[in-house]
Design an enzyme around this catalytic site. Structure first.
Site, PDB file in Angstrom:
ATOM      1  N   HIS A 264       1.192 -62.771  96.051  1.00 59.58           N
ATOM      2  CA  HIS A 264       0.323 -63.308  95.000  1.00 59.58           C
ATOM      3  C   HIS A 264       0.095 -62.263  93.902  1.00 59.58           C
ATOM      4  O   HIS A 264       0.351 -62.509  92.723  1.00 59.58           O
ATOM      5  CB  HIS A 264      -1.010 -63.742  95.618  1.00 59.58           C
ATOM      6  CG  HIS A 264      -1.983 -64.308  94.628  1.00 59.58           C
ATOM      7  ND1 HIS A 264      -2.193 -65.661  94.501  1.00 59.58           N
ATOM      8  CD2 HIS A 264      -2.789 -63.722  93.711  1.00 59.58           C
ATOM      9  CE1 HIS A 264      -3.071 -65.874  93.531  1.00 59.58           C
ATOM     10  NE2 HIS A 264      -3.469 -64.706  93.044  1.00 59.58           N
ATOM     11  N   GLU A 265      -0.363 -61.087  94.321  1.00 60.39           N
ATOM     12  CA  GLU A 265      -0.650 -60.039  93.326  1.00 60.39           C
ATOM     13  C   GLU A 265       0.645 -59.558  92.679  1.00 60.39           C
ATOM     14  O   GLU A 265       0.660 -59.201  91.494  1.00 60.39           O
ATOM     15  CB  GLU A 265      -1.418 -58.882  93.965  1.00 60.39           C
ATOM     16  CG  GLU A 265      -2.749 -59.263  94.645  1.00 60.39           C
ATOM     17  CD  GLU A 265      -3.701 -60.062  93.758  1.00 60.39           C
ATOM     18  OE1 GLU A 265      -3.585 -59.974  92.522  1.00 60.39           O
ATOM     19  OE2 GLU A 265      -4.551 -60.796  94.303  1.00 60.39           O
ATOM     20  N   HIS A 268       1.385 -61.707  89.763  1.00 55.18           N
ATOM     21  CA  HIS A 268       0.622 -61.255  88.585  1.00 55.18           C
ATOM     22  C   HIS A 268       1.281 -60.013  87.968  1.00 55.18           C
ATOM     23  O   HIS A 268       1.428 -59.898  86.757  1.00 55.18           O
ATOM     24  CB  HIS A 268      -0.804 -60.870  88.985  1.00 55.18           C
ATOM     25  CG  HIS A 268      -1.733 -62.028  89.216  1.00 55.18           C
ATOM     26  ND1 HIS A 268      -2.003 -62.975  88.262  1.00 55.18           N
ATOM     27  CD2 HIS A 268      -2.488 -62.381  90.301  1.00 55.18           C
ATOM     28  CE1 HIS A 268      -2.879 -63.861  88.736  1.00 55.18           C
ATOM     29  NE2 HIS A 268      -3.184 -63.526  89.976  1.00 55.18           N
ATOM     30  N   GLU A 294      -2.533 -67.045  86.568  1.00 55.24           N
ATOM     31  CA  GLU A 294      -2.623 -67.564  87.929  1.00 55.24           C
ATOM     32  C   GLU A 294      -1.408 -68.427  88.270  1.00 55.24           C
ATOM     33  O   GLU A 294      -1.019 -68.531  89.431  1.00 55.24           O
ATOM     34  CB  GLU A 294      -3.933 -68.357  88.048  1.00 55.24           C
ATOM     35  CG  GLU A 294      -4.501 -68.493  89.425  1.00 55.24           C
ATOM     36  CD  GLU A 294      -4.851 -67.181  90.113  1.00 55.24           C
ATOM     37  OE1 GLU A 294      -5.007 -66.135  89.441  1.00 55.24           O
ATOM     38  OE2 GLU A 294      -4.947 -67.202  91.354  1.00 55.24           O
TER      39      GLU A 294
HETATM   40 ZN    ZN Z   1      -4.617 -64.478  91.242  1.00 55.90          ZN
END
Ligand code: ZN
Length: 502
Positions: A264-265, A268, A294
């Site tokens: 997830h990170e 980003h 996101e």
């Molecule tokens: Zn996030």
């Protein structure tokens, strides 16, 4: 004014603001990762001083004059410089709309509220936090008045996170989502859950860490321009396109949580590493909105990291990290394990089927708070009744109810919807990518993410803040934001996982 001299002055001033902004981010990163506990007091002085300095430099009268002069002569600028001036002027005007004493009052109230919220959540007692929430809601409504709006004061606050979106649009999207996702959740509840006895572990934490690094590297995350560290709450941050960092955490009893946080990170951070060279040291070196940011993390985590092709490739890799523990497990079983769908009380633990429902609950409540139709003292009752309506669950206490999230204690109203909008952007972008990149799933199944990253770089990352989220989406997918791709994605995926016949 000489245009070139003006632009040079502008770039110099924006560069200084950007340097201070990024130094603040670095101090905050350190606070969450390595700072010893006794460093907290000095750190708060440093952050306050640098924040005030950043505000002073950015709201300087000369910068405003310069921006207006350049804006008036936009025809004489090249297109790239004209966008820089437009976005900087937008931020500048917004920053100036808030009187300085109001900014200080708001910040002071935030830090008081945060401290009370921590204790109130610990004690599971909304009553302790109620006076703070009342003051924060009043201040947020005041803030909306300063910023200005057309229809709803909520729109003024939403613009902090999602420029160009209105609460009416979000309501329309969420109404559709709520009905269709609730229906899916009911059908899954009737279907029963898979048996996964192998999942209990324990799972070596350093092996989880090493495996997460391996996946990040495969995704194309540049460790020469980033690093992974440990923190209580996983996050990502960038100080430059060549320094974008991630954090995660590992627990012995949760095999996938470290990995999924890393992915997830990492999603980003890949976005941050992909901004344009020419935009470094300017405020364009960012996403156009939180939801667009996101969309990247959620696409990598959910659409890819929770897919069967991904696990066909990575289960054999993972076996080497956990010798003897996964030998009899199949990719299909891991796929079922990372996609367990079941209504729960806590947003951050929610699966893909129920996640947006958690967001819709918060969105409806915060719109009502800001528009004045819900009194802050009635939040627990309103919260619990919405959880019953959307998730079919009884909330046993405030800690697992309206006190679970930090956002309102931060005075951040308008933030929540960006998580769900991110899911919608992700599904729509991914569909477009599938059409434009032949053999995409085949390359994922080989652990080759280069075609995917190349498409994201070109269509999303490189634009930074040069396009609004809606423009970026339309250019990349040929359509406006719609809930359909996400609903189709959920139905297809979970319909098969739970044999629902849809
Ligand atoms: Zn996030």
């Amino acid at each position: 004014m000489n245009i070139n001299a003006g632009l040079q002055d502008l770039r110099h001033r924006l560069g200084e603001v950007s340097d201070i902004h990024n130094a603040i981010a670095l101090l905050q990163w350190d606070q969450e990762t390595y700072m010893p506990p006794k460093g907290a007091e000095a750190r708060s002085w440093q952050l306050a001083t640098l924040s005030a300095l950043e505000h002073r430099l950015f709201t300087a009268e000369r910068l405003g004059e310069l921006l207006r002069e350049l804006h008036e002569r936009a025809d004489a600028l090249d297109a790239a410089d004209a966008v820089l001036v437009e976005v900087a002027l937008y931020d500048y005007d917004r920053a100036l709309k808030l009187p300085e004493d109001f900014v200080h009052t708001f910040a002071a109230e935030q830090s008081k509220a945060l401290a009370v919220w921590v204790d109130a959540r610990q004690a599971s007692d909304f009553g302790m936090f109620r006076p703070n929430l009342e003051r924060l809601v009043a201040l947020a409504r005041q803030r909306a008045e300063y910023l200005g709006y057309v229809d709803s004061p909520y729109d003024a606050l939403l613009a902090d996170y999602e420029r160009g979106m209105t609460s009416a649009e979000v309501k329309r999207l969420f109404t559709e989502l709520a009905a269709r996702q609730s229906n899916l959740v009911e059908r899954i509840a009737a279907a029963g859950q898979p048996e996964l006895p192998w999942l209990t572990g324990p799972w070596d934490e350093s092996a989880q860490w090493a495996f997460s690094l391996r996946v990040l590297k495969d995704m194309g995350y540049d460790f020469e321009a980033g690093r992974q560290d440990s923190s209580v709450h996983p996050f990502s941050v960038h100080f430059d396109t060549l320094d974008a960092r991630v954090t995660t955490r590992a627990a012995k009893d949760a095999l996938f949580s470290c990995l999924m946080s890393s992915i997830h990170e990492g999603g980003h951070a890949l976005y941050m590493q992909g901004h344009a060279e020419r935009d470094r040291r300017t405020l364009l070196c960012d996403a156009p909105s939180l939801a667009m940011h996101e969309s990247q993390s959620r696409m990598w985590e959910n659409v890819i990291g929770r897919s069967l092709p991904f696990w066909r490739h990575y289960l054999p890799v993972m076996r080497d990290f956990f010798p003897g523990q996964l030998d009899t497990v199949t990719p299909e079983e891991v796929y079922a394990a990372v996609n367990l769908a079941k209504p729960s009380l806590i947003r951050v633990d929610a699966d893909e089927c129920t996640y947006n429902l958690h967001i819709i609950i918060r969105f409806e409540l915060e719109v009502a708070l800001i528009e004045g139709s819900l009194d802050p003292s009635s939040v627990p009752e309103a919260w619990n009744s919405k959880v019953r309506e959307y998730l079919g669950l009884e909330v046993p206490d405030d800690a697992r109810g309206c006190l679970q999230d930090i956002h309102w204690a931060h005075g951040a109203f308008g933030y929540f919807p960006t998580y769900a909008l991110g899911n919608l952007y992700a599904a729509q972008l991914f569909n477009a990518m599938l059409e434009q990149v032949p053999g995409l799933w085949e390359s994922v199944e080989q652990g080759d993410f280069r075609p995917m990253l190349a498409w994201l770089r070109t269509n999303v990352h490189v634009h930074g803040r040069r396009k609004l989220a809606r423009e970026l989406l339309r250019d990349a997918t040929g359509a406006d934001l719609s809930p359909e791709p996400y609903i189709a994605y959920l139905n297809h995926k979970f319909g098969a996982l739970y044999s629902l016949g849809i």
